[in-house]
Scaffold this motif. Structure first.
Motif, mmCIF file in Angstrom:
data_model
loop_
_atom_site.group_PDB
_atom_site.id
_atom_site.type_symbol
_atom_site.label_atom_id
_atom_site.label_comp_id
_atom_site.label_asym_id
_atom_site.label_seq_id
_atom_site.Cartn_x
_atom_site.Cartn_y
_atom_site.Cartn_z
ATOM 1 N N ASN A 103 57.739 30.956 15.416
ATOM 2 C CA ASN A 103 58.022 30.638 16.822
ATOM 3 C C ASN A 103 56.794 30.519 17.709
ATOM 4 O OD1 ASN A 103 60.978 31.286 16.300
ATOM 5 N ND2 ASN A 103 59.920 33.189 15.781
ATOM 6 N N SER A 104 55.624 30.693 17.158
ATOM 7 C CA SER A 104 54.421 30.670 17.992
ATOM 8 C C SER A 104 53.193 30.477 17.110
ATOM 9 C CB SER A 104 54.276 31.991 18.755
ATOM 10 O OG SER A 104 54.048 33.049 17.830
ATOM 11 N N GLY A 105 52.075 30.244 17.787
ATOM 12 C CA GLY A 105 50.819 30.067 17.068
ATOM 13 C C GLY A 105 50.385 31.343 16.359
ATOM 14 N N ALA A 106 50.523 32.469 17.057
ATOM 15 C CA ALA A 106 50.119 33.741 16.449
ATOM 16 C C ALA A 106 50.900 33.986 15.167
ATOM 17 C CB ALA A 106 50.337 34.888 17.441
ATOM 18 N N GLU A 107 52.195 33.733 15.211
ATOM 19 C CA GLU A 107 53.019 33.941 14.013
ATOM 20 C C GLU A 107 52.648 32.964 12.899
ATOM 21 O OE1 GLU A 107 57.447 34.753 14.918
ATOM 22 O OE2 GLU A 107 56.565 33.869 16.699
ATOM 23 N N ILE A 223 43.153 26.155 8.182
ATOM 24 C CA ILE A 223 42.750 25.524 9.437
ATOM 25 C C ILE A 223 43.790 25.846 10.507
ATOM 26 C CG2 ILE A 223 42.090 23.377 10.578
ATOM 27 C CD1 ILE A 223 40.197 24.065 8.295
ATOM 28 N N ASP A 224 43.312 26.455 11.595
ATOM 29 C CA ASP A 224 44.170 26.776 12.735
ATOM 30 C C ASP A 224 44.268 25.533 13.611
ATOM 31 O OD1 ASP A 224 45.266 27.520 15.165
ATOM 32 O OD2 ASP A 224 44.304 29.497 15.211
ATOM 33 N N GLU A 225 45.408 24.854 13.510
ATOM 34 C CA GLU A 225 45.653 23.630 14.282
ATOM 35 C C GLU A 225 46.662 23.898 15.396
ATOM 36 O OE1 GLU A 225 44.306 20.584 13.874
ATOM 37 O OE2 GLU A 225 43.557 20.510 11.801
ATOM 38 N N VAL A 226 46.678 25.123 15.894
ATOM 39 C CA VAL A 226 47.659 25.459 16.923
ATOM 40 C C VAL A 226 47.407 24.620 18.179
ATOM 41 C CG1 VAL A 226 48.520 27.289 18.433
ATOM 42 C CG2 VAL A 226 48.097 27.771 16.019
ATOM 43 N N GLN A 227 46.143 24.511 18.574
ATOM 44 C CA GLN A 227 45.817 23.735 19.782
ATOM 45 C C GLN A 227 45.396 22.303 19.442
ATOM 46 O OE1 GLN A 227 43.000 24.347 23.744
ATOM 47 N NE2 GLN A 227 43.839 26.090 22.714
ATOM 48 N N THR A 228 44.665 22.143 18.353
ATOM 49 C CA THR A 228 44.103 20.833 17.983
ATOM 50 C C THR A 228 45.123 19.925 17.314
ATOM 51 O OG1 THR A 228 43.425 21.881 15.929
ATOM 52 C CG2 THR A 228 41.742 21.659 17.631
#
Ligand SMILES: *Cc1c(COP(=O)(O)O)cnc(C)c1O
Length: 392
Positions: A103-107, A223-228
């Motif tokens: 449900n979120s980027g952190a998760e 790769i953290d693509e939460v924002q990108t």
């Protein structure tokens, strides 16, 4: 008749974790937000990179409304179609194999970390548990993703955090290699463009170097693509600018177009590390949320992404060399601006003049809706330029 003072009621009843701007948002349409007094703002923030297609995009609204009227939730005890379709589309567009929805980027990052530890335990032994991330990174607000975040000022108040995280220096590939070795890393987690850390674009050599280290050591490249992700940088995911093949991709923010979603994509290599019971989420893969995300993702074709690249260039062309603008960073429609005036003061002036902007560290940050009409974009940029040029 007395008017409700929403700001005061908020202060009375909402935990004081946010320093809000004095705007009570009421209605949104496209790139325009209207507040309770009827004042209009051109939106250059997209709810921090979430409303990819602006406010209340008609096709997205239709997708969400019709799914809400058909079946809103079942839990993950049963199969539902929208989440299966969304997972299939994500895999088709990226070449990844399987998806876990949250449900979120952190998760999404929590899941990535669990995948890396599980993979390393099975293939190298339990002592390979450390996750290497980068200084100035941002990976979330849960105690584990805070621990993963390479900015110590976020850590101080909430000790003890989850152990097992170390921070490499971006652009120092030899040090990253040494640390990964010395710390018995299970994986490396990084943003190709650091968002909250100041819109810092990683070099091609560095990112490819990290990918090589992960391959050599058979540890997971995450790769953290939460924002990108989801079109923001002009490619569907920012790693696609670098010709690398990540083992895990986490995403959230813009994927749902305004509904809460997190997704962790796994490559063939690690797609089956989990067994039933290893991970879960009550709301994860919710049909209404996934129907909205499907509407967004299915429209992000090559033409659309080319338009994002073009608008990103328009932003750069418009602001480069303008008074008060020192440097522009970022990729596509993820823009950081080094300004002569304090970025926070510029945001305030823009707000007053009817444009919503963000900051990232000491930079001004722009994340306009990806489909913002050129006219709104240019009108907003004139206001931003004016605020950058203002003499105190
Ligand atoms: C916003 C963000 C997160 C955290 O996402 P939440 O949905 O707020 O949990 C994680 N990583 C990056 C890169 C982000 O920008």
């Amino acid at each position: 008749m007395s008017k409700t003072n929403w700001m005061e009621l908020d202060r009375e009843h909402i935990a004081p974790t946010y320093a809000r701007f004095p705007v009570v948002a009421s209605i949104g349409k496209g790139a325009i937000l209207t507040d309770e007094n009827g004042k209009e703002y051109i939106d250059f923030g997209s709810g921090i990179g979430v409303t990819s297609f602006g406010y209340c995009d008609p096709l997205w609204v239709e997708a969400v409304q019709s799914q809400a009227a058909q079946l809103q939730h079942t839990s993950n005890l049963y199969y539902t179609k929208p989440c299966i379709e969304l997972a299939a589309l994500l895999c088709q567009k990226t070449g990844m194999s399987k998806v876990f929805f949250s449900n979120s980027g952190a998760e999404a990052n929590e899941c990535a970390i669990k995948v890396a530890r599980q993979y390393a335990e099975k293939n190298h032994g339990k002592e390979y548990s450390t996750i290497l991330t980068l200084k100035e990174s941002f990976h979330g607000r849960t105690l584990t993703t805070l621990a993963a975040t390479g900015q110590v000022h976020y850590h101080e108040q909430f000790q003890p955090l989850t152990p097992g995280f170390v921070f490499g220096d971006s652009e120092d590939i030899e040090k990253v290699r040494q640390m990964a070795e010395a710390e018995k890393a299970a994986g490396i987690l990084l943003e190709c463009v650091q968002g909250e850390g100041g819109v810092n674009v990683m070099s091609r050599d560095f990112v490819r170097g990290v990918a090589d280290i992960c391959k050599e050591k058979d540890i997971l490249l995450m790769i953290d693509e939460v924002q990108t992700g989801n079109g923001r940088t002009g490619k569907l995911y920012s790693y696609m600018h670098y010709d690398i093949e990540p083992d895990v991709v986490s995403t959230a923010k813009g994927l749902g177009g305004g509904m809460p979603i997190g997704a962790t994509l796994m490559s063939d290599k690690c797609a089956d590390v989990f067994s039933p019971g290893d991970h879960g989420s009550t709301f994860g893969g919710n049909p209404v949320v996934c129907a909205g995300a499907l509407s967004i993702l299915s429209r992000m074709d090559d033409d659309f992404l080319a338009q994002v690249g073009k608008k990103g260039q328009m932003i750069r062309d418009h602001l480069t060399g303008k008074p008060g603008v020192k440097e522009i960073t970022g990729l596509g429609m993820m823009v950081g601006i080094v300004t002569e005036r304090a970025a926070g003061d510029i945001v305030k002036d823009c707000l007053e003049a009817g444009v919503l902007c963000l900051t990232a560290k000491d930079k001004l940050r722009l994340l306009p809706p990806l489909n913002i009409p050129e006219e709104d974009l240019m009108r907003g940029l004139d206001i931003v330029a004016e605020a950058c040029a203002k003499q105190e």
